[in-house]
Write a protein that holds these residues in place. Structure first.
Motif, short mmCIF file in Angstrom:
data_model
loop_
_atom_site.label_atom_id
_atom_site.label_comp_id
_atom_site.label_asym_id
_atom_site.label_seq_id
_atom_site.Cartn_x
_atom_site.Cartn_y
_atom_site.Cartn_z
N ALA A 1 0.77 -1.07 0.01
CA ALA A 1 0.05 0.23 -0.14
C ALA A 1 0.94 1.38 -0.21
CB ALA A 1 -1.10 -0.05 1.15
N ALA A 2 1.83 1.15 0.78
CA ALA A 2 3.09 2.41 0.78
C ALA A 2 3.40 2.58 -0.57
CB ALA A 2 4.07 2.05 1.90
N GLN A 3 3.95 1.58 -1.23
CA GLN A 3 4.50 1.66 -2.48
C GLN A 3 3.67 2.01 -3.69
OE1 GLN A 3 8.05 1.46 -1.51
NE2 GLN A 3 7.85 0.75 -3.85
N ARG A 4 2.16 1.91 -3.25
CA ARG A 4 1.06 2.22 -4.34
C ARG A 4 0.89 3.70 -4.27
NH1 ARG A 4 -3.78 0.04 -6.29
NH2 ARG A 4 -5.39 1.67 -6.71
N GLN A 5 1.03 4.27 -2.79
CA GLN A 5 0.68 5.63 -2.50
C GLN A 5 2.10 6.40 -3.01
OE1 GLN A 5 -2.04 7.11 -1.36
NE2 GLN A 5 -1.00 8.90 -1.92
N LYS A 6 3.28 5.68 -3.08
CA LYS A 6 4.52 6.36 -3.40
C LYS A 6 4.32 6.74 -4.85
CE LYS A 6 8.46 5.26 -1.64
NZ LYS A 6 9.84 4.47 -1.31
N LEU A 7 3.91 5.76 -5.66
CA LEU A 7 3.98 5.73 -7.01
C LEU A 7 2.98 6.72 -7.30
CD1 LEU A 7 4.70 4.48 -9.87
CD2 LEU A 7 3.16 2.77 -9.61
N MET A 8 1.67 6.84 -6.66
CA MET A 8 0.82 8.09 -7.18
C MET A 8 1.25 9.44 -6.69
SD MET A 8 -2.54 6.04 -5.86
CE MET A 8 -3.76 7.23 -6.41
N ASP A 9 1.98 9.26 -5.73
CA ASP A 9 2.48 10.72 -5.17
C ASP A 9 3.28 11.15 -6.12
OD1 ASP A 9 0.80 10.64 -3.15
OD2 ASP A 9 2.58 10.05 -1.76
N ARG A 10 4.33 10.42 -6.83
CA ARG A 10 5.39 10.61 -7.68
C ARG A 10 4.65 11.28 -9.12
NH1 ARG A 10 9.65 6.07 -8.76
NH2 ARG A 10 9.70 6.39 -6.30
N CYS A 11 3.64 10.38 -9.39
CA CYS A 11 3.05 10.97 -10.73
C CYS A 11 2.29 12.33 -10.37
CB CYS A 11 1.80 9.99 -10.88
SG CYS A 11 2.32 8.33 -11.46
N VAL A 12 1.98 12.39 -9.32
CA VAL A 12 1.49 13.89 -8.91
C VAL A 12 2.42 15.06 -9.23
CG1 VAL A 12 0.29 15.42 -7.27
CG2 VAL A 12 -0.63 13.20 -7.66
N GLU A 13 3.65 14.88 -8.39
CA GLU A 13 4.65 15.53 -8.48
C GLU A 13 5.27 15.83 -9.82
OE1 GLU A 13 7.83 14.00 -6.08
OE2 GLU A 13 6.54 14.12 -4.32
N MET A 14 5.31 14.78 -10.60
CA MET A 14 5.62 14.88 -12.00
C MET A 14 4.69 15.71 -12.95
SD MET A 14 7.82 11.48 -12.62
CE MET A 14 7.90 11.89 -14.20
N ARG A 15 3.38 15.81 -12.32
CA ARG A 15 2.23 16.54 -13.03
C ARG A 15 1.97 15.74 -14.29
NH1 ARG A 15 3.35 23.10 -13.00
NH2 ARG A 15 3.69 23.08 -10.54
#
Length: 287
Positions: A179-193
């Motif tokens: 779950a933490a890896q899933r959230q990290k991947l989503m956050d990275r996408c948001v950061e990269m817009r």
């Protein structure tokens, strides 16, 4: 019962003609390798001693030393005139080659082995006594190997308990880590817009879950732990079997480490390898 290959035993017995003493030392070795140190007059015992070791032990480098301190007190002493004459003749032959030889000292002649002899002991009786004493020493050593083996088994069982705790904790943490890896991947996408493609994101998460699936390794670790316990419980010559199982445990821990995707799984793999190495060192001393 589990036996260690490391032990020491000593047995001594005083008799009419002197004192017999055995020392037996045993250390770890891949096979049974006896080394015998016997006085020349006890060489006839070698076959019986090797047979007793073969029946009583499975592995280990075993050093067996017999000492006989002859007691001449109270025994009549006689001069072997033939041997003394040979010794004197040899000494005079050498003296003839020297310009100013020292005179022969009678005490030196008497101190030469075999010149002054006492009542001879019965060789067969001495051999029988020495062999009985050896069996006593061997039983002492086997008892020592058993005591140390029981201690080694307890140490290994403690490590097996720790491995069980470590794998159970890791198994319970895997869903959280995913779950933490899933959230990290989503956050990275948001950061990269980046535009989130739900289908592509699911594919990436599925690949991550497959790559990080450690259930098989945890199951195998549990299976190997159970087998180690069974071997310890069965006893006998278990050293080689346990050594093989240590290799298999280490193999699963290495695979677990290669799949680590979180600091918790990395630390768990390291902890497991430390525990397995501690067991492997102890297993090297098991018969």
């Amino acid at each position: 019962m589990i036996y260690s290959m490391t032990a020491f035993a000593r047995a001594e017995q005083a008799g009419e003609y002197g004192t017999l003493s055995w020392e037996i030392r045993s250390v770890n070795h891949r096979y049974l390798e006896p080394h015998l140190r016997l006085p020349e007059s006890f060489r006839d015992l070698e076959g019986a001693i090797r047979e007793a070791l073969r029946k009583g032990l499975s592995r280990g480098k075993v050093e067996c030393t017999l000492r006989f301190a002859e007691d001449a007190a109270g025994r009549s002493m006689q001069v072997d005139h033939q041997r003394a004459g040979q010794l004197i003749a040899a000494a005079e032959s050498v003296a003839a080659m020297i310009k100013q030889p020292a005179p022969l000292n009678p005490l030196e002649i008497l101190s030469w082995p075999g010149v002054l002899v006492g009542d001879a002991a019965d060789p067969q009786a001495l051999n029988n006594t020495a062999l009985q004493l050896f069996h006593q020493a061997l039983e002492q050593m086997k008892a020592g190997r058993l005591r140390e083996g029981e201690q080694l088994a307890r140490l290994i069982n403690d490590r097996l308990d720790a491995i069980g705790t470590e794998t159970a904790t890791l198994r319970s943490q895997v869903p959280q880590m995913l779950a933490a890896q899933r959230q990290k991947l989503m956050d990275r996408c948001v950061e990269m817009r980046a535009e989130l493609d739900p289908q592509r994101l699911e594919q990436e998460l599925v690949m991550l879950a497959q790559k990080s699936d450690v259930a098989e390794e945890l199951d195998r670790l549990g299976t190997h732990v159970t087998e180690v316990r069974r071997v310890l419980q069965s006893g006998g010559a278990a050293g080689r079997r346990l050594d093989f199982l240590m290799q298999e445990l280490n193999r699963e821990a290495n695979t677990l480490g290669s799949k680590a995707f979180d600091t918790r799984s990395t630390q768990a793999a390291v902890n497991l390898k430390v525990l397995i190495e501690q067991m492997r060192e102890q297993v090297q001393n098991i018969e």
